[in-house]
Write a protein that holds these residues in place. Structure first.
Motif, short mmCIF file in Angstrom:
data_model
loop_
_atom_site.label_atom_id
_atom_site.label_comp_id
_atom_site.label_asym_id
_atom_site.label_seq_id
_atom_site.Cartn_x
_atom_site.Cartn_y
_atom_site.Cartn_z
N THR A 37 0.83 -1.22 0.00
CA THR A 37 0.00 0.00 0.00
C THR A 37 0.85 1.26 0.00
N GLN A 38 2.08 1.14 -0.51
CA GLN A 38 3.00 2.28 -0.47
C GLN A 38 3.59 2.53 -1.86
N PHE A 39 3.79 3.81 -2.19
CA PHE A 39 4.57 4.16 -3.37
C PHE A 39 6.05 4.14 -3.00
N VAL A 40 6.88 3.68 -3.93
CA VAL A 40 8.32 3.66 -3.69
C VAL A 40 9.05 4.20 -4.91
N LEU A 41 10.20 4.78 -4.65
CA LEU A 41 11.09 5.29 -5.69
C LEU A 41 12.50 4.91 -5.29
N ASP A 42 13.17 4.15 -6.15
CA ASP A 42 14.52 3.65 -5.83
C ASP A 42 14.52 2.93 -4.48
N ASN A 43 13.49 2.10 -4.27
CA ASN A 43 13.35 1.26 -3.08
C ASN A 43 13.12 2.02 -1.78
N SER A 44 12.82 3.31 -1.86
CA SER A 44 12.50 4.10 -0.68
C SER A 44 11.08 4.63 -0.80
N PRO A 45 10.41 4.91 0.33
CA PRO A 45 9.05 5.45 0.28
C PRO A 45 9.00 6.74 -0.55
N PHE A 46 7.93 6.88 -1.32
CA PHE A 46 7.73 8.06 -2.15
C PHE A 46 6.42 8.73 -1.75
N LEU A 47 6.54 9.91 -1.14
CA LEU A 47 5.38 10.73 -0.80
C LEU A 47 5.49 12.04 -1.57
N PHE A 48 4.37 12.70 -1.78
CA PHE A 48 4.41 13.89 -2.61
C PHE A 48 3.25 14.82 -2.29
N ASN A 49 3.42 16.05 -2.72
CA ASN A 49 2.33 17.01 -2.82
C ASN A 49 2.29 17.42 -4.28
N GLY A 50 1.10 17.49 -4.86
CA GLY A 50 1.02 17.73 -6.29
C GLY A 50 -0.15 18.60 -6.69
N PHE A 51 -0.39 18.67 -7.99
CA PHE A 51 -1.39 19.59 -8.52
C PHE A 51 -1.93 19.10 -9.85
N ASN A 52 -3.05 19.66 -10.25
CA ASN A 52 -3.65 19.46 -11.57
C ASN A 52 -3.44 20.71 -12.41
N ILE A 352 -1.42 6.14 1.57
CA ILE A 352 -1.71 7.22 0.63
C ILE A 352 -0.40 7.88 0.22
N GLY A 353 -0.31 8.22 -1.07
CA GLY A 353 0.92 8.83 -1.55
C GLY A 353 0.93 10.34 -1.45
N GLY A 354 -0.24 10.95 -1.66
CA GLY A 354 -0.32 12.40 -1.61
C GLY A 354 -1.60 12.89 -2.24
N GLY A 355 -1.68 14.21 -2.40
CA GLY A 355 -2.87 14.83 -2.97
C GLY A 355 -2.52 15.78 -4.09
N LEU A 356 -3.48 15.99 -5.01
CA LEU A 356 -3.28 16.86 -6.17
C LEU A 356 -4.39 17.90 -6.18
N VAL A 357 -4.05 19.13 -5.80
CA VAL A 357 -5.05 20.19 -5.73
C VAL A 357 -5.50 20.58 -7.14
N TRP A 358 -6.76 20.93 -7.29
CA TRP A 358 -7.31 21.42 -8.56
C TRP A 358 -7.54 22.92 -8.42
N GLN A 359 -6.95 23.71 -9.26
CA GLN A 359 -5.98 23.54 -10.31
C GLN A 359 -5.05 24.75 -10.32
N LEU A 360 -3.83 24.59 -10.82
CA LEU A 360 -2.89 25.71 -10.93
C LEU A 360 -2.94 26.31 -12.33
#
Length: 403
Positions: A37-52, A352-360
């Motif tokens: 239930t986790q996102f990973v990048l290069d074998n490490s946890p990947f968390l983010f804040n993002g956008f639409n 949960i990996g993160g959220g993507l706000v609507w919109q920039l």
């Protein structure tokens, strides 16, 4: 300065340059994956804040306007935003990507992907739309109708072989394209975090969710047959269907023809998504009632993703509209901050990996405003809320990465 000393310093500087270059390229070369239930990048946890920013390719189709795409990526990166969701479709109409079935003008999408890479932003690329904006399901069905195919409604998008063939051709064309700017095929590009089958699928002819489930199974298998490296998600809002009747209590009083459980159980689907617009779905209810709905909506889907589906989740659309009665920047900031607090809490617990706000948007894009738009350079308080969430998610990621 003595020559030998200059040479020594020059060598050191060159070493640092190449070490830095190697670090940047190794960072960019990793593909986001899932582990449980986790996102990973290069074998490490990947968390983010993002956008639409759905509009990027449409703007990039006009060379004189491309600076707006660059501006948003740059401002987003400054605010710590590392994932952007945008359209990889524009079917028929003005500045189209797919002018007619199989006829393309792809350079605009190349520019968006290359600019994202320059700014360290990964992309979730949506391959079609439920709505007629930028073509979508209605355009595909209309193309078939114009070709003499007997179709009765937009829901034939999910079932008619000719229309499904149009969609598969689009998938194949985009995924196998070699970017003219970077020289990298999309299916090999680490800038792409994930593919999305369709933005907000809905089906009026079958509210159970079964028709959409069958389509997702077919198309998810097709996408993975071309690109098994990248992650794939459906593009769902999160409405529950008939598979677990008890879950329908969390819907905002209606169904839309999807089933969050069965649509996401398909093994080729790597993570779940939800959207939420309580100001639209619960129009007329006060802020407290809408926020109470949001908490239930987020908690139920996060729980189901972790326990039933055993996949990570992304809250991939949310916002607060300036068109609502009583809107203020302060109320929007408070709303977004509350959502961010929930996302952070779920991320800390896992799932949960993160959220993507609507919109920039960039400055000077008023015609793209839908009430939810945020221009970071013009909204310092909202920008501060967004930046703070980015910092907290990064700090949590580092904490989770430690042995």
């Amino acid at each position: 300065m003595p020559f030998s000393k200059r040479s020594s310093i020059l060598c050191c500087l060159l070493c640092l340059f190449f070490l830095g270059f190697e670090a940047r390229t190794s960072l960019a070369s990793g593909l986001v994956q899932t582990r449980g239930t986790q996102f990973v990048l290069d074998n490490s946890p990947f968390l983010f804040n993002g956008f639409n920013s759905y509009w990027m390719m449409h703007i990039a189709a006009q060379p004189s306007e491309r600076y707006k795409v660059s501006n948003v990526f740059r401002e987003a990166a400054t605010a710590g935003l590392t994932v952007c969701r945008t359209w990889a479709f524009s079917d028929g109409g003005d500045q189209a990507l797919q002018i007619s079935p199989g006829v393309y003008d792809e350079n605009a999408l190349d520019y968006v992907v290359s600019e994202a890479a320059k700014n360290g932003v990964r992309l979730i690329l949506s391959l079609s739309n439920n709505y007629q904006d930028f073509g979508g399901r209605p355009q595909y069905v209309n193309w078939a109708r114009n070709a003499g195919v007997r179709v009765s409604s937009d829901d034939d998008f999910y079932t008619h072989e000719v229309v499904k063939g149009y969609y598969k051709n689009h998938v194949q064309r985009v995924l196998t394209r070699i970017n003219t700017i970077t020289g990298v095929a999309y299916k090999d590009d680490p800038t792409v975090m994930a593919w999305e089958l369709i933005n907000e699928p809905r089906c009026q002819s079958d509210y159970s969710g079964n028709t959409v489930t069958s389509w997702v199974q077919e198309m998810a298998s097709y996408v993975k047959s071309i690109d098994s490296k990248h992650l794939l998600e459906v593009g769902m809002e999160g409405f529950y269907g008939d598979s677990i009747p008890d879950r329908k209590q969390y819907n905002p009083g209606y169904q839309v023809g999807t089933d969050f459980i069965t649509n996401n159980l398909i093994k080729e689907i790597d993570f779940t998504t939800i959207h939420a617009y309580p100001d639209i779905w619960l129009s007329g209810q006060d802020d407290d009632a809408q926020m109470a709905f949001m908490r239930r909506w987020m908690t139920s889907h996060w729980t189901d993703s972790r326990t039933l589906l055993k996949k990570p989740m992304v809250f991939s659309e949310f916002g607060k509209s300036s068109k609502d009665p009583g809107f203020s920047i302060m109320s929007r900031d408070s709303f977004i901050n509350s959502i961010y607090s929930n996302i952070y809490g779920f991320a800390r617990a896992g799932g949960i990996g993160g959220g993507l706000v609507w919109q920039l948007l960039s400055e000077g894009m008023e015609s793209y405003g839908d009430g939810y738009e945020i221009v970071l350079s013009e909204n310092p308080s909202t920008s501060s809320v967004i930046s703070q969430q980015s910092q907290q998610m990064t700090a949590l990621e580092h904490k989770m990465s430690r042995p």
